[in-house]
Motif scaffolding. Structure first.
Motif, PDB file in Angstrom:
ATOM      1  N   ASN A  96       0.857  -1.178   0.000  1.00 50.33           N
ATOM      2  CA  ASN A  96       0.000   0.000   0.000  1.00 50.33           C
ATOM      3  C   ASN A  96       0.897   1.232   0.000  1.00 50.33           C
ATOM      4  N   GLY A  97       0.328   2.363  -0.088  1.00 50.95           N
ATOM      5  CA  GLY A  97       1.117   3.588  -0.121  1.00 50.95           C
ATOM      6  C   GLY A  97       0.782   4.365  -1.377  1.00 50.95           C
ATOM      7  N   LEU A  98       1.790   4.835  -2.060  1.00 51.40           N
ATOM      8  CA  LEU A  98       1.583   5.679  -3.221  1.00 51.40           C
ATOM      9  C   LEU A  98       1.433   4.893  -4.521  1.00 51.40           C
ATOM     10  N   GLY A  99       1.577   3.617  -4.501  1.00 55.19           N
ATOM     11  CA  GLY A  99       1.370   2.822  -5.706  1.00 55.19           C
ATOM     12  C   GLY A  99       2.517   1.888  -6.026  1.00 55.19           C
ATOM     13  N   PHE A 100       3.736   2.384  -5.947  1.00 57.69           N
ATOM     14  CA  PHE A 100       4.913   1.587  -6.265  1.00 57.69           C
ATOM     15  C   PHE A 100       5.905   1.685  -5.119  1.00 57.69           C
ATOM     16  N   GLY A 101       6.834   0.752  -5.058  1.00 55.92           N
ATOM     17  CA  GLY A 101       7.885   0.861  -4.065  1.00 55.92           C
ATOM     18  C   GLY A 101       8.351  -0.481  -3.543  1.00 55.92           C
ATOM     19  N   THR A 102       9.338  -0.400  -2.661  1.00 55.73           N
ATOM     20  CA  THR A 102       9.909  -1.596  -2.048  1.00 55.73           C
ATOM     21  C   THR A 102      10.175  -1.330  -0.577  1.00 55.73           C
ATOM     22  N   LYS A 103      10.388  -2.436   0.137  1.00 56.59           N
ATOM     23  CA  LYS A 103      10.750  -2.337   1.540  1.00 56.59           C
ATOM     24  C   LYS A 103      11.634  -3.534   1.872  1.00 56.59           C
ATOM     25  N   ALA A 104      12.403  -3.398   2.936  1.00 55.91           N
ATOM     26  CA  ALA A 104      13.237  -4.506   3.412  1.00 55.91           C
ATOM     27  C   ALA A 104      13.472  -4.326   4.899  1.00 55.91           C
ATOM     28  N   ASN A 118      21.107  -3.733  11.485  1.00 51.58           N
ATOM     29  CA  ASN A 118      19.672  -3.950  11.630  1.00 51.58           C
ATOM     30  C   ASN A 118      18.882  -2.857  10.897  1.00 51.58           C
ATOM     31  N   ILE A 119      19.132  -2.728   9.609  1.00 45.38           N
ATOM     32  CA  ILE A 119      18.597  -1.624   8.804  1.00 45.38           C
ATOM     33  C   ILE A 119      17.266  -2.029   8.171  1.00 45.38           C
ATOM     34  N   ASP A 120      16.270  -1.169   8.337  1.00 47.16           N
ATOM     35  CA  ASP A 120      14.959  -1.337   7.701  1.00 47.16           C
ATOM     36  C   ASP A 120      14.706  -0.114   6.838  1.00 47.16           C
ATOM     37  N   TYR A 121      14.147  -0.326   5.639  1.00 46.89           N
ATOM     38  CA  TYR A 121      13.767   0.829   4.823  1.00 46.89           C
ATOM     39  C   TYR A 121      12.423   0.570   4.168  1.00 46.89           C
ATOM     40  N   ARG A 122      11.787   1.636   3.783  1.00 44.55           N
ATOM     41  CA  ARG A 122      10.524   1.575   3.043  1.00 44.55           C
ATOM     42  C   ARG A 122      10.511   2.771   2.093  1.00 44.55           C
ATOM     43  N   TYR A 123      10.292   2.488   0.827  1.00 44.93           N
ATOM     44  CA  TYR A 123      10.259   3.538  -0.198  1.00 44.93           C
ATOM     45  C   TYR A 123       9.037   3.314  -1.069  1.00 44.93           C
ATOM     46  N   SER A 124       8.204   4.331  -1.180  1.00 49.75           N
ATOM     47  CA  SER A 124       7.063   4.249  -2.084  1.00 49.75           C
ATOM     48  C   SER A 124       6.975   5.547  -2.870  1.00 49.75           C
ATOM     49  N   TYR A 125       6.522   5.410  -4.107  1.00 49.39           N
ATOM     50  CA  TYR A 125       6.419   6.571  -4.977  1.00 49.39           C
ATOM     51  C   TYR A 125       5.184   6.433  -5.845  1.00 49.39           C
ATOM     52  N   GLU A 126       4.748   7.561  -6.391  1.00 51.85           N
ATOM     53  CA  GLU A 126       3.503   7.623  -7.134  1.00 51.85           C
ATOM     54  C   GLU A 126       3.674   7.079  -8.556  1.00 51.85           C
ATOM     55  N   GLY A 127       4.760   7.392  -9.220  1.00 47.39           N
ATOM     56  CA  GLY A 127       5.005   6.891 -10.567  1.00 47.39           C
ATOM     57  C   GLY A 127       4.857   7.953 -11.631  1.00 47.39           C
ATOM     58  N   PHE A 128       3.873   8.821 -11.528  1.00 52.86           N
ATOM     59  CA  PHE A 128       3.666   9.878 -12.517  1.00 52.86           C
ATOM     60  C   PHE A 128       4.132  11.225 -11.968  1.00 52.86           C
ATOM     61  N   LEU A 129       3.687  11.537 -10.780  1.00 49.97           N
ATOM     62  CA  LEU A 129       4.093  12.770 -10.122  1.00 49.97           C
ATOM     63  C   LEU A 129       5.361  12.510  -9.301  1.00 49.97           C
TER      64      LEU A 129
END
Length: 144
Positions: free
Chosen positions: A50-58, A84-95
């Protein structure tokens, strides 16, 4: 005329040879030398549901794994002692809308600054808390 053609052919072969050698080195580096590291990363990275449409997490990345990811992305640079690194990145794709967060542990004696910056639709924040013998750092960046 034939001399020019020979020079052109030799020049073209040398240029092509350079690219083939360079590409072969990259294949070796990515598939053989760093193959185990990259496979470990792929097991930990998953798409954001969920979020802005696209992205990854680890979750639970090592410093070496996170460094490998940042070679191909703009993600925030973090200290060499991070674990012990966690990230989450999400993006809209057009904007250009995106959100990025990373959290990691540092040794307790580490100096960490807090940050709270807002400029229109862009903001970034960094905070930390001491958990046992570690400092848990949380960084968040948002562009809406």
């Amino acid at each position: 005329m034939k001399k020019r053609i020979k020079i052109s052919v030799i020049l073209m072969l040398l240029i092509s040879l350079y690219f083939y050698v360079d590409y072969s080195i990259k294949i070796y580096t990515n598939r053989v030398a760093n193959g185990e590291l990259r496979n470990g990363i792929m097991e930990k990275v998953s798409p954001v549901k969920n979020g802005l449409g696209f992205g990854t997490k680890a979750n639970n990345l090592t410093r070496k794994e996170y460094s490998e990811i940042t070679k191909v992305s703009w993600f925030k640079k973090i200290p060499n002692t991070a674990e012990n690194i966690d990230y989450r990145y999400s993006y809209e794709g057009f904007l250009p809308d995106y959100s990025f967060s990373v959290s990691y542990d540092l040794p307790k004696e580490s100096q960490v600054d807090t940050l709270n910056f807002v400029d229109g639709s862009f903001s970034k924040k960094q905070s930390f808390k001491v958990v046992g013998d570690k400092v848990r750092v949380s960084y968040y960046e948002l562009q809406m």
